[in-house]
Write a protein that holds these residues in place. Structure first.
Motif, PDB file in Angstrom:
ATOM      1  N   CYS A   1       3.541  -4.023  10.734  1.00  0.00           N
ATOM      2  CA  CYS A   1       3.267  -2.874   9.854  1.00  0.00           C
ATOM      3  C   CYS A   1       4.271  -2.789   8.709  1.00  0.00           C
ATOM      4  O   CYS A   1       3.947  -2.283   7.643  1.00  0.00           O
ATOM      5  CB  CYS A   1       3.229  -1.587  10.673  1.00  0.00           C
ATOM      6  SG  CYS A   1       1.782  -1.516  11.768  1.00  0.00           S
ATOM      7  N   ARG A   2       5.460  -3.297   8.918  1.00  0.00           N
ATOM      8  CA  ARG A   2       6.441  -3.361   7.835  1.00  0.00           C
ATOM      9  C   ARG A   2       6.030  -4.439   6.824  1.00  0.00           C
ATOM     10  O   ARG A   2       6.115  -4.241   5.618  1.00  0.00           O
ATOM     11  CB  ARG A   2       7.831  -3.652   8.391  1.00  0.00           C
ATOM     12  CG  ARG A   2       8.954  -3.376   7.409  1.00  0.00           C
ATOM     13  CD  ARG A   2      10.350  -3.550   8.000  1.00  0.00           C
ATOM     14  NE  ARG A   2      10.525  -2.892   9.274  1.00  0.00           N
ATOM     15  CZ  ARG A   2      10.809  -3.525  10.428  1.00  0.00           C
ATOM     16  NH1 ARG A   2      10.969  -4.828  10.460  1.00  0.00           N
ATOM     17  NH2 ARG A   2      10.952  -2.857  11.545  1.00  0.00           N
ATOM     18  N   ALA A   3       5.549  -5.579   7.323  1.00  0.00           N
ATOM     19  CA  ALA A   3       5.156  -6.689   6.450  1.00  0.00           C
ATOM     20  C   ALA A   3       3.854  -6.396   5.706  1.00  0.00           C
ATOM     21  O   ALA A   3       3.673  -6.830   4.569  1.00  0.00           O
ATOM     22  CB  ALA A   3       4.995  -7.969   7.269  1.00  0.00           C
ATOM     23  N   ASP A   4       2.945  -5.652   6.353  1.00  0.00           N
ATOM     24  CA  ASP A   4       1.642  -5.362   5.758  1.00  0.00           C
ATOM     25  C   ASP A   4       1.264  -3.915   6.064  1.00  0.00           C
ATOM     26  O   ASP A   4       0.423  -3.640   6.928  1.00  0.00           O
ATOM     27  CB  ASP A   4       0.595  -6.330   6.321  1.00  0.00           C
ATOM     28  CG  ASP A   4      -0.744  -6.218   5.632  1.00  0.00           C
ATOM     29  OD1 ASP A   4      -0.865  -5.462   4.644  1.00  0.00           O
ATOM     30  OD2 ASP A   4      -1.689  -6.895   6.086  1.00  0.00           O
ATOM     31  N   PRO A   5       1.876  -2.953   5.355  1.00  0.00           N
ATOM     32  CA  PRO A   5       1.648  -1.542   5.677  1.00  0.00           C
ATOM     33  C   PRO A   5       0.221  -1.062   5.427  1.00  0.00           C
ATOM     34  O   PRO A   5      -0.180  -0.015   5.934  1.00  0.00           O
ATOM     35  CB  PRO A   5       2.640  -0.801   4.768  1.00  0.00           C
ATOM     36  CG  PRO A   5       3.084  -1.773   3.755  1.00  0.00           C
ATOM     37  CD  PRO A   5       2.840  -3.142   4.285  1.00  0.00           C
ATOM     38  N   ASP A   6      -0.571  -1.824   4.678  1.00  0.00           N
ATOM     39  CA  ASP A   6      -1.964  -1.438   4.426  1.00  0.00           C
ATOM     40  C   ASP A   6      -2.908  -1.890   5.531  1.00  0.00           C
ATOM     41  O   ASP A   6      -4.093  -1.571   5.491  1.00  0.00           O
ATOM     42  CB  ASP A   6      -2.444  -2.027   3.094  1.00  0.00           C
ATOM     43  CG  ASP A   6      -1.663  -1.494   1.911  1.00  0.00           C
ATOM     44  OD1 ASP A   6      -1.101  -0.381   2.018  1.00  0.00           O
ATOM     45  OD2 ASP A   6      -1.580  -2.193   0.888  1.00  0.00           O
TER      46      ASP A   6
END
Length: 183
Positions: free
Chosen positions: A68-73
């Motif tokens: 979720c940090r790497a790809d919050p979307d």
């Protein structure tokens, strides 16, 4: 009668494009290639694999956090993480609180995500917070009309009916109180 071919064995097969002299078009077509999966996608897959294992709770949680940090979307990752938290926590209160915290974090970064709002609404329905559930599920449908089938689910309809009855009761009560104080 056995099948016999009418094409001589030394014949070459050509395509219509080759016969018309346009065979150069075939060689110029771009090759179909797959993009390499993103880091977020790889982390999501890893988190899901870890979440399925009984003794890997902390590793799965860390993988979800990194994903979720790497790809919050990636709203699927947020919803999966929230479901994971709800499943692994032993204490009934704590598991819903952890699930709610993950969904709130996701919504902080994706304010109009119908998927996250719907997941939160369904979690509140499971918890028994019917007013919050109804409000969230109706809001989810406002953002994404394709989510409307959830409003036809029997538990959601019962929650909506309960909320409407309570609203009417409250409205009647406030009218009665308002009428008595005017005397």
């Amino acid at each position: 009668m056995p099948f016999t071919s009418s094409v001589p064995s030394n014949a070459t097969v050509t395509t219509p494009a080759q016969r018309s002299g346009h065979h150069f078009l075939q060689s110029r077509r771009p090759a179909l290639t797959r993009e390499a999966p993103s880091r977020g996608s790889l982390l999501y897959t890893q988190a899901l694999q870890l979440a399925r294992l009984q003794d890997q709770e902390e590793a799965a949680r860390t993988a979800f956090e990194e994903c979720c940090r790497a790809d919050p979307d990636n709203t699927k990752a947020w919803v999966s993480w929230a479901q994971f938290e709800k499943r692994v926590k032993k204490d009934h209160q704590d598991r819903f609180q952890s699930c709610r915290q993950v969904l709130q974090q996701g919504l902080t970064l994706n304010r109009t995500s119908a998927a996250l709002i719907q997941a939160w609404g369904l979690m509140e329905l499971q918890k028994g917070n019917i007013l919050a559930a109804v409000l969230l599920l109706e809001r989810s449908v406002q953002f994404e009309p394709r989510n409307s089938p959830v409003l036809r689910w029997r538990p959601v309809q019962l929650a909506q009916q309960t909320v409407m009855r309570r609203r009417r009761k409250l409205a009647n009560l406030s009218c009665q109180i308002g009428g008595q104080t005017a005397l």
